[in-house]
Write an enzyme that holds these catalytic residues in place. Structure first.
Site, mmCIF file in Angstrom:
data_model
loop_
_atom_site.group_PDB
_atom_site.id
_atom_site.type_symbol
_atom_site.label_atom_id
_atom_site.label_comp_id
_atom_site.label_asym_id
_atom_site.label_seq_id
_atom_site.Cartn_x
_atom_site.Cartn_y
_atom_site.Cartn_z
ATOM 1 N N PHE A 128 28.801 -14.077 35.349
ATOM 2 C CA PHE A 128 28.401 -15.102 34.382
ATOM 3 C C PHE A 128 28.771 -16.465 34.945
ATOM 4 O O PHE A 128 29.916 -16.705 35.315
ATOM 5 C CB PHE A 128 29.085 -14.899 33.018
ATOM 6 C CG PHE A 128 28.586 -15.895 32.003
ATOM 7 C CD1 PHE A 128 27.383 -15.699 31.344
ATOM 8 C CD2 PHE A 128 29.294 -17.069 31.741
ATOM 9 C CE1 PHE A 128 26.894 -16.635 30.429
ATOM 10 C CE2 PHE A 128 28.816 -18.009 30.827
ATOM 11 C CZ PHE A 128 27.620 -17.784 30.172
ATOM 12 N N ASP A 215 33.923 -19.087 41.360
ATOM 13 C CA ASP A 215 33.871 -19.578 39.988
ATOM 14 C C ASP A 215 35.193 -19.206 39.319
ATOM 15 O O ASP A 215 35.427 -18.060 38.949
ATOM 16 C CB ASP A 215 32.670 -18.928 39.269
ATOM 17 C CG ASP A 215 32.554 -19.369 37.819
ATOM 18 O OD1 ASP A 215 33.572 -19.793 37.240
ATOM 19 O OD2 ASP A 215 31.453 -19.265 37.257
ATOM 20 N N LYS A 244 36.810 -24.934 31.254
ATOM 21 C CA LYS A 244 37.593 -24.284 30.200
ATOM 22 C C LYS A 244 38.972 -24.908 29.980
ATOM 23 O O LYS A 244 39.080 -25.920 29.330
ATOM 24 C CB LYS A 244 37.673 -22.784 30.491
ATOM 25 C CG LYS A 244 36.329 -22.085 30.222
ATOM 26 C CD LYS A 244 36.501 -20.610 30.105
ATOM 27 C CE LYS A 244 35.204 -19.866 29.855
ATOM 28 N NZ LYS A 244 34.774 -19.870 28.457
#
Ligand SMILES: Cc1ncc(COP(=O)(O)O)c(C=O)c1O
Length: 393
Positions: A128, A215, A244
């Site tokens: 993702f 990532d 985040k």
């Protein structure tokens, strides 16, 4: 009441009003234990005094100017991030998807610099990377792509944790220029690769002249028990991305690069209005300082190990539990059946959890959690799982 929000989310029937540490209170004054941190965002919990003070002070001084001008706090933050990561250069964005877009654009510039006219990035199944067109194309989940075709060209997909599949691309294709991979797949189901995987990817990138791009949007900022998950193996990437928990909820993302990868962006090649504004950078600086002062990286490692052991004791022998796994405070309990219903049941009991990949309970508690709170999560989740599995499937 007329609905004015686009229907992008199936929201749970709760609205929070206030938070403190690992606890949240809803509009009815009910209290909840947050074992998800807004999906790995509030690593320092809610209303951490250091972040609150930094944001309030900065809001009273200067929120935004523009990247047309020098931004001292942005330079300071880039310096701090390079200090803890060993990278050379940072581009600041506002989200994870945008940070990954920057990484993908760097890969393309890198490819063109080597004379590859249509450069391709190797990406993983079950990955993702975000919801923009390029990042949803990079994402290894058809459900996220469906309806948004045509997808972006220039991606080659291989299974996760499969070094041979990456090598086969190196031997068969000349258009590949980079690998983009999560050190632990979060949305994909807390999938933890073999310990030799990232070093092997590093070696392949060196062999074939590719950029190794990680990532770290979910894994970064201490969550796995190192500042960045790649530091467990020492397989240093050329590019990696954060978002985040970098701002503990104040939106900020970052794309970090070293060596040639850090030199490819030039004036005019990329940009964003809000990226790295004074408010976001001040928040992120306070996050880094707090992680250091409160020794939260080590705490994530210790408490994560402890929670994993406790979960294994409670659940390993339970029929219907396929696997209990974790890396720091990134924990997954996989069942043999879909278990999204557990999220609502936990909510009713005042506990916030998540289910991803249909059958994996995902826990991402704040790094500031203490042993007592961690124990409550283990007890409550284990009981919920046992009850759920004792019902007819
Ligand atoms: C590994 C990973 N990459 C990228 C993203 C996208 O980040 P954002 O939602 O901030 O665009 C996420 C979000 O869940 C993520 O977990």
């Amino acid at each position: 009441m007329r609905e004015h929000l686009m229907a992008t989310y199936n929201r749970l029937p709760v609205t929070f009003e206030r938070g403190q540490g690992v606890w949240l209170w809803d509009t009815e004054h009910r209290q909840y234990l947050d074992a998800l941190s807004g999906i790995a965002v509030c690593g320092l919990g809610h209303a951490h005094p250091a972040v609150t003070a930094a944001v309030c002070d900065q809001a009273g001084k200067l929120v935004h100017t523009s990247n047309l001008y020098g931004i001292g706090l942005q330079q300071q933050l880039a310096g701090r991030l390079c200090e803890v990561s060993g990278m050379d250069r940072v581009f600041f964005a506002n989200s994870g998807a945008e940070s990954n877009e920057a990484a993908i654009k760097i890969a393309r510039l890198y490819g063109h610099s080597k004379g590859v006219s249509a450069p391709a990035v190797i990406v993983m199944e079950k990955s993702f990377h975000g919801r923009t067109l390029a990042t949803l194309t990079a994402t290894g989940n058809r459900r996220i792509q469906a309806g948004f075709e045509p997808l972006v060209s220039g991606f080659l997909r291989v299974p996760y944790n499969d070094v041979g599949a990456i090598r086969a691309i190196g031997q068969g294709r000349t258009d590949a220029v980079a690998v983009l991979v999560e050190p632990v797949q979060g949305e994909g189901g807390i999938n933890i690769p073999d310990s030799g995987y990232l070093p092997a990817v590093r070696a392949l990138c060196d062999e074939f002249g590719w950029l190794m791009m990680l990532d770290e949007i979910q894994t970064g900022m201490g969550r796995t028990g190192e500042w960045f998950a790649w530091q467990h193996s020492g397989a240093r990437p050329d590019v990696f991305t954060l978002a985040k928990s970098l701002g503990n909820g104040v939106p900020i993302g970052a794309c970090l690069a070293r060596g040639k990868a850090g030199e490819l962006m030039q004036p005019g090649s990329h940009g964003t209005t809000f990226g790295g504004n004074p408010l976001a950078c001040r928040a992120a600086l306070s996050v880094i300082d707090t992680i250091e002062q409160e020794r939260l990286v080590a705490q994530a490692a210790t408490l994560g190990r402890h929670m994993l052991e406790q979960f294994r004791q409670q659940l390993d022998a339970v029929a219907g539990v396929s696997d209990v796994r974790g890396h720091g405070l990134m924990l997954g309990i996989e069942l043999d059946r879909p278990c999204a219903a557990l999220v609502g049941r936990a909510l009713q009991q005042g506990l916030l959890i998540n289910v991803t990949a249909d059958r994996v309970i995902r826990l991402l508690p704040p790094l500031i959690i203490n042993t007592r709170e961690a124990g409550i999560i283990v007890e409550q989740v284990s009981t919920l799982v046992r009850e759920f599995l004792s019902e007819p499937a």
